[in-house]
Design an enzyme around this catalytic site. Structure first.
Site, PDB file in Angstrom:
ATOM      1  CG  ASP A  27      -1.885   1.201   1.157  1.00  0.00           C
ATOM      2  OD1 ASP A  27      -2.901   1.075   0.445  1.00  0.00           O
ATOM      3  OD2 ASP A  27      -1.608   2.234   1.797  1.00  0.00           O
ATOM      4  CD  GLU A  29      -1.613   6.166   2.641  1.00  0.00           C
ATOM      5  OE1 GLU A  29      -2.258   7.124   2.129  1.00  0.00           O
ATOM      6  OE2 GLU A  29      -2.131   5.069   2.906  1.00  0.00           O
ATOM      7  CG  HIS A 167      -6.840   6.949   4.734  1.00  0.00           C
ATOM      8  ND1 HIS A 167      -7.132   6.572   3.451  1.00  0.00           N
ATOM      9  CD2 HIS A 167      -8.034   7.210   5.340  1.00  0.00           C
ATOM     10  CE1 HIS A 167      -8.429   6.610   3.274  1.00  0.00           C
ATOM     11  NE2 HIS A 167      -9.015   6.992   4.410  1.00  0.00           N
ATOM     12  CG  ASP A 172      -4.566   1.748   4.625  1.00  0.00           C
ATOM     13  OD1 ASP A 172      -4.990   1.731   5.799  1.00  0.00           O
ATOM     14  OD2 ASP A 172      -4.771   2.694   3.840  1.00  0.00           O
TER      15      ASP A 172
END
Length: 568
Positions: A27, A29, A167, A172
């Site tokens: 994941d 960001e 998030h 995540d």
């Protein structure tokens, strides 16, 4: 050799079991969702067989401003990433961590897109991993009354994930691991047990097609022909074997198996597989034998799902008739009447264009009336225009007309140059008058006639040869073919250690007997003879034996095309 039985599958047939697959759930960001944005955090979890093998987490300095809304959503502020490593330092570590893994992400296109662009921007090769998207998988597995949407938070709650997504990359990724395991449990109940099965689920392979993959079991891993067959109800109400599709492949097992996976994307093939009840295969010794057998089977069965011509025997010929005042005629068959036949043509329009080229050059009659060499009849408008020598009015004697038709005969059999030279003045006039479109039509017509002449002599030369035995060396050995009157009569393969000459003699002994065909037509469908001609003209093919003359006139085809370009 045919095979339609279902045998015990090998591990290669089954694919890679999911319990043995190492997944790297990742994941990211980022500062936003566009290609100009940058990565701010990477989190990944490596799992296999339900066990966590390792975790990877790091903040990343994006070298750009983090929007306030993004900072509030993720909790990642500019001060947090100020001292973090840059993406050029993070990528090597992540690529090493995920090496050899199947990459998993929720909405995988977003995460893999950022990773791929980062690799390209900083000179790291993208490893092209197998990717599983839990969004696509969830849409295939879960029903709308189970979950209202496929957001990560919704799925994490549905599968009772140990980690709540917030998030942040690692949190995540951990939540996505639990979602992945929950989805794998669901697809396992539907018969999905390998990585290949999992990919099919995400690519929307219909259950009906996937359920028939057992038909590929037992298919040999060899070159040859495959036929999808169905037992359909006939006119009398009884089941009748019907061939649905015929194809060829260098690896029959791999090709047949692809029809039951996402590799096959043609809609009509999905319908065909659902109808089919079995697959029949025939192993061939050479690729040419496979080509020819495929053509013959299509011609014999006219399978409804083959898009190529199902009626290859339907060809047209240009005929110079045998009568006191011969004329040109378009016919479908060649008769034993000693007339001159030119062709074949696949379409009537092409035959008509060839006829127009001859009419532009030679003033032979275009009417279909049977004329008498002694009794005159009224002339048509073409005679008044000077486009016909008017044999109907006896303006020419049979001997003079015979000399004209002999020129036509020589043009069709020996030299197309007179056609080119005959229309050259008209072509120059069109260009001088700036009628370029008309000139282009005339040039295209001439080039089409030249191609038709080359095709005619290429086929007719093979049709006239009672026997050609030829060989070509390949990695598998010597491919040997016996060709009789343009038809493949036998095929053999002399493997390393075997004597090619003896294999060729054995092939001649068992070769099919082929009677001489009428006229210039070969003893096979036209496409088969063209495939044979292609093979014979390949570099490296050696003639072992030949009966007859395999040749065609020098002033046919390319030489004439060059004249056309000069004339234009």
């Amino acid at each position: 050799m045919t095979s339609a039985a279902v045998l015990q599958p090998s591990f290669d047939d089954l694919g890679l079991p999911l319990a043995q697959v190492t997944f790297c759930v990742v994941d990211l960001e980022t500062t936003g969702s566009t290609a100009e944005d940058a990565i701010t955090e990477v989190g990944a979890v490596k799992v296999r067989g339900g066990q966590v093998l390792g975790e990877f987490q790091t903040l990343v300095n994006p070298n750009m401003h983090i929007p306030a809304l993004v900072a509030v959503l993720t909790g990642i502020t500019p001060s947090m990433v100020a001292g973090a490593p840059k993406v050029t330092e993070v990528l090597p570590s992540f690529l090493e961590f995920s090496a050899g893994c199947v990459l998993v992400a929720h909405n995988a296109g977003f995460d893999t897109g950022f990773l791929r662009r980062a690799c390209e921007a900083h000179g790291y090769p993208w490893p092209q991993p197998v990717v599983v998207d839990t969004v696509a998988l969830a849409r295939q597995v879960l029903l709308r009354d189970e979950v209202p949407n496929v957001k990560l938070g919704t799925l994490a709650a549905h599968f009772h994930a140990a980690t709540t997504p917030n998030h942040r990359a690692l949190s995540d990724a951990r939540a996505t691991v639990d979602v992945l395991h929950g989805l794998l449990e669901r697809v396992g109940n539907l018969g999905c047990r390998t990585l290949e099965d999992l990919q099919e689920f995400t690519r929307r392979v219909s259950p009906q097609r996937r359920a028939k993959r057992g038909m590929a079991q037992g298919v040999p891993r060899a070159p040859g022909i495959y036929q999808f067959v169905a037992d359909l109800e006939g006119p009398d109400g009884r089941p009748r074997r019907q061939v649905l599709y015929v194809g060829k492949s260098r690896n029959l097992h791999r090709r047949v198996a692809s029809y039951f996976t996402a590799a096959e994307t043609r809609p009509r093939m999905d319908e065909m597989v659902r109808i089919a009840t079995s697959v029949e295969t025939t192993v061939c010794r050479t690729p040419l034998e496979a080509d020819v057998l495929e053509l013959r089977l299509i011609a014999a069965h006219s399978p409804r799902y083959n898009r190529r011509s199902k009626f290859p025997e339907r060809q047209l010929w240009l005929k110079l008739t045998r009568e006191p005042f011969p004329r040109l005629s378009i016919v479908r068959t060649i008769a034993s009447d000693d007339a001159l036949y030119f062709g074949p043509f696949r379409r009537r329009a092409a035959a008509e264009q060839a006829m127009l080229v001859l009419y532009d050059t030679f003033p032979i009659r275009q009417c279909t009336t049977r004329l008498s060499p002694r009794r005159p009849t009224s002339a048509c408008a073409l005679a008044g225009m000077g486009r016909c020598c008017a044999p109907c009015e006896l303006a020419v004697t049979p001997a003079e007309y015979a000399e004209l038709t002999e020129r036509v005969r020589r043009c069709l059999t020996l030299d197309v140059g007179p056609v080119v030279r005959g229309v050259e003045p008209k072509l120059r006039r069109l260009v001088s008058a700036q009628r370029y479109e008309d000139a282009a039509v005339l040039t295209e017509r001439l080039e089409g006639f030249s191609r038709a002449a080359l095709r005619h002599h290429r086929l007719a030369s093979l049709a006239a040869c009672p026997q050609i035995v030829a060989a070509c060396r390949t990695e598998a050995g010597w491919e040997i073919h016996v060709v009789r009157h343009g038809r493949l009569a036998a095929a053999a393969l002399a493997r390393p250690g075997e004597v090619p000459q003896q294999v060729a003699r054995d092939a001649v002994t068992v070769a099919e007997w082929v009677p001489a065909p009428p006229g210039p037509a070969p003893a096979a469908i036209i496409e088969e003879t063209e495939r044979i001609a292609d093979w014979l003209e390949r570099p490296g093919v050696r003639l072992i034996e030949i009966e007859g003359d395999w040749s065609w006139p020098v002033r046919i085809g390319p030489a004439a095309s060059a004249q056309i370009r000069i004339g234009a």
